[in-house]
Design a protein around this motif. Structure first.
Motif: not given
Length: 182
Positions: A13-18, A20-24, A137-140, A154-157
């Motif tokens: 659900d967090y990935f493209k098409g999910g 609740n898509e997230l950043f990166n 950090g990069e895996a979040c 999102a990057k700032t958050v």
């Protein structure tokens, strides 16, 4: 020191098409996959946290949907523990702590989604319970937030939460540094 990798909510659900898509998400998943490969190669314990939301007003991570499935890039293998949770904190009302105690884990390497909710609450609880915490950090990743009609990117958050967890609750590192750490 026995170290375990804990991957939190890296779900469809967090990935493209999910729902609740997230950043990166692809970038974060690449780093999580790198850490997962290293742990598998070294034969170290891996725990996958899977969120399933049960509230009537939930809009994602709904039971019996493809969205709750752990993403194919970090899909659990035989012998890797999967723990289901229903709240942001991976320890709250789950078997995570008792499982980690049963395998004598004292240090956690954590990555996953979302930086400002599930990662934050899980890291803080892990620290409170006495675990040494290494946060990748990069895996979040996370998403844009809105506060008083202002969009916070999102990057700032993400950067803000990594900075707030650094030193006090966790050692925040890049995935490449993990090779020298475990």
């Amino acid at each position: 020191m026995n170290t375990a990798l804990v991957l939190v909510d890296i779900q469809n659900d967090y990935f493209k098409g999910g729902r609740n898509e997230l950043f990166n998400t692809d970038q974060a998943a690449t780093h999580a996959q790198e850490a997962l490969s290293l742990f598998r190669e070294k034969g170290l314990p891996v725990v996958h946290i899977q969120c399933i939301l049960l509230e009537n007003n939930a809009t994602f991570f709904l039971p019996d949907t493809e969205g709750i499935e752990i993403h194919e890039r970090v899909k659990p293998q035989a012998g890797e523990k999967v723990i289901v949770k229903h709240t942001p904190d991976s320890f709250f009302q789950t078997e995570l702590q008792s499982y980690l105690e049963s395998i004598n884990v004292t240090r956690l390497v954590i990555g996953g989604m979302m930086s400002h909710i599930c990662i934050d609450s899980t890291v803080r609880t892990a620290h409170r319970l006495g675990y040494e915490v290494i946060l990748l950090g990069e895996a979040c990743t996370t998403r844009d937030l809105v506060w008083k009609d202002n969009v916070i990117p999102a990057k700032t958050v993400h950067d803000t939460f990594m900075a707030s967890l650094q030193d006090t609750f966790a050692q925040v590192i890049d995935t490449g540094s993990l090779y020298d750490t475990i």
